[in-house]
Design a protein around this motif. Structure first.
Motif, mmCIF file in Angstrom:
data_model
loop_
_atom_site.group_PDB
_atom_site.id
_atom_site.type_symbol
_atom_site.label_atom_id
_atom_site.label_comp_id
_atom_site.label_asym_id
_atom_site.label_seq_id
_atom_site.Cartn_x
_atom_site.Cartn_y
_atom_site.Cartn_z
ATOM 1 N N GLY A 11 -44.596 11.251 -6.846
ATOM 2 C CA GLY A 11 -45.869 10.608 -7.101
ATOM 3 C C GLY A 11 -45.733 9.172 -7.571
ATOM 4 N N THR A 12 -44.590 8.826 -8.180
ATOM 5 C CA THR A 12 -44.399 7.474 -8.694
ATOM 6 C C THR A 12 -43.249 6.735 -8.028
ATOM 7 N N ALA A 13 -42.288 7.460 -7.434
ATOM 8 C CA ALA A 13 -41.118 6.795 -6.862
ATOM 9 C C ALA A 13 -40.630 7.515 -5.615
ATOM 10 N N LEU A 14 -40.058 6.721 -4.698
ATOM 11 C CA LEU A 14 -39.329 7.239 -3.549
ATOM 12 C C LEU A 14 -37.843 7.078 -3.859
ATOM 13 N N LYS A 15 -37.111 8.176 -3.830
ATOM 14 C CA LYS A 15 -35.674 8.140 -4.119
ATOM 15 C C LYS A 15 -34.923 8.465 -2.832
ATOM 16 N N THR A 30 -34.078 3.254 -4.848
ATOM 17 C CA THR A 30 -35.312 3.779 -5.435
ATOM 18 C C THR A 30 -36.366 2.683 -5.363
ATOM 19 N N CYS A 31 -37.564 3.061 -4.924
ATOM 20 C CA CYS A 31 -38.657 2.092 -4.848
ATOM 21 C C CYS A 31 -39.958 2.775 -5.256
ATOM 22 N N PRO A 32 -40.947 2.011 -5.689
ATOM 23 C CA PRO A 32 -42.201 2.627 -6.132
ATOM 24 C C PRO A 32 -42.941 3.295 -4.973
ATOM 25 N N GLY A 41 -49.566 4.578 3.742
ATOM 26 C CA GLY A 41 -48.779 3.708 2.883
ATOM 27 C C GLY A 41 -47.395 4.261 2.607
ATOM 28 N N VAL A 42 -47.300 5.572 2.442
ATOM 29 C CA VAL A 42 -46.001 6.195 2.200
ATOM 30 C C VAL A 42 -45.116 6.071 3.441
ATOM 31 N N VAL A 43 -45.697 6.248 4.627
ATOM 32 C CA VAL A 43 -44.918 6.088 5.859
ATOM 33 C C VAL A 43 -44.322 4.683 5.930
ATOM 34 N N THR A 44 -45.136 3.683 5.689
ATOM 35 C CA THR A 44 -44.643 2.301 5.727
ATOM 36 C C THR A 44 -43.532 2.081 4.709
ATOM 37 N N GLY A 277 -29.762 16.364 -11.868
ATOM 38 C CA GLY A 277 -30.860 15.518 -12.304
ATOM 39 C C GLY A 277 -31.778 15.128 -11.157
ATOM 40 N N ASN A 278 -32.274 13.893 -11.200
ATOM 41 C CA ASN A 278 -33.227 13.446 -10.191
ATOM 42 C C ASN A 278 -32.579 13.160 -8.848
ATOM 43 N N GLY A 279 -31.264 13.292 -8.744
ATOM 44 C CA GLY A 279 -30.601 13.107 -7.461
ATOM 45 C C GLY A 279 -30.543 14.347 -6.606
ATOM 46 N N ALA A 280 -30.954 15.487 -7.150
ATOM 47 C CA ALA A 280 -30.827 16.743 -6.405
ATOM 48 C C ALA A 280 -31.711 16.769 -5.166
ATOM 49 N N GLY A 281 -32.932 16.234 -5.261
ATOM 50 C CA GLY A 281 -33.876 16.326 -4.151
ATOM 51 C C GLY A 281 -33.423 15.570 -2.920
ATOM 52 N N ARG A 282 -32.962 14.363 -3.098
ATOM 53 C CA ARG A 282 -32.534 13.578 -1.939
ATOM 54 C C ARG A 282 -31.267 14.169 -1.320
#
Length: 295
Positions: A11-15, A30-32, A41-44, A277-282
């Motif tokens: 919801g806040t970041a693309l990892k 990582t980008c917002p 917007g997410v596709v772009t 941590g937050n790296g598991a999803g990617r």
């Protein structure tokens, strides 16, 4: 050696991560997340981020994790309840011509679980429940060493089970869901501070903060108890951003599980913080791209 890209849409970041075929991280970004996080917007943002991450086009397969269920072919995001405008979005079809790469989609909790099973805390376990605690509460289920996706691919959504029938309304249409009590918003209902501040206060011995984390752990334990009765896993992993404060709430959750779940249903059960941590999803999204998108 072939390379892979994994994308975790939050919801806040693309990892994003670019990985070798054995899961080694080669590059990351990582980008917002665009606000509001509408599909277009997410596709772009994904197209631009992938171009920055892999300008030479070394990775030909892309896995994308999203907060919601996909269709059985892993091409369409059926709904993402905490992102606006995400109903029946053919995301893979939209992205492939722009990325010039093959794309597969998955629930973000399933991605996190696959990451932990590949190179994290679930290595060597066949029956695993993972909960991700953050903006929402997601998760995934591994049964007999296989990702459990259920009829039509809509499993698993452990954060949407009810723990309080008269509790706060949930975007899913439920009331008193585990997500409403164990997301960041649920934590703030207990004490109106951001999680990092609440963590710091608890570490300094602040009684109100410690009480908030205990109450949070109790709600988590209530939800886990129902899930454990259904799944009887070997291992429960707690991931997501809030897991960084697990020292404050896991003891309360464990006590609740011990009280509510009969001994035979939790024999040998391990409940602990996830490793990646937050790296598991990617990482897990990349793993699913490796498995599904054969050359």
């Amino acid at each position: 050696m072939s390379q892979l890209i994994g994308v975790d849409v939050g919801g806040t970041a693309l990892k994003l991560g670019r990985f070798s075929s054995d899961g080694e991280l080669l590059a990351e970004l990582t980008c917002p997340t665009p606000q509001p996080a509408m599909p277009g917007g997410v596709v772009t943002a994904i197209v631009d981020a992938v171009a920055d991450l892999d300008p030479e086009g070394l990775a030909r397969r892309v896995g994308i994790g999203l907060p919601g269920p996909m269709d059985a072919e892993a091409r369409v995001a059926r709904v993402c309840i905490n992102l606006p405008g995400w109903q029946q979005v053919p995301l893979a079809e939209w992205l492939e011509p722009q990325l010039q790469r093959r794309v597969t989609l998955a629930n973000d909790g399933n991605c996190a679980l696959m990451g932990e099973a590949w190179r994290g805390g679930a290595v060597g376990y066949d029956d695993v429940l993972l909960l991700t605690l953050g903006t929402g509460v997601g998760g995934g289920v591994l049964l007999n060493g296989q990702l459990f996706s259920g009829h039509g691919g809509a499993v698993a959504e452990p954060g949407l089970i009810s723990v309080d029938p008269e509790g706060p309304p949930c975007n899913s249409g439920n009331r008193g869901s585990l997500e409403q009590h164990c997301s960041i918003a649920g934590l703030r209902r207990l004490m109106d501070r951001d999680p990092q501040t609440l963590d710091q206060l608890a570490r300094a011995g602040h009684p109100e903060a410690l009480a908030a984390w205990r109450d949070y752990g109790r709600w988590l334990g209530v939800g886990l108890s129902s899930l454990i009765y259904v799944l009887t896993p070997q291992l429960v992993l707690i991931g997501g951003g809030l897991s960084a404060a697990s020292d404050h709430f896991l003891p309360g959750a464990l006590a609740e599980v011990e009280q509510r779940v009969q001994a035979e249903s939790r024999r040998g059960l391990i409940i602990r913080r996830a490793q990646l941590g937050n790296g598991a999803g990617r990482l897990g999204a990349a793993r699913l791209a490796l498995e599904r998108l054969r050359d």
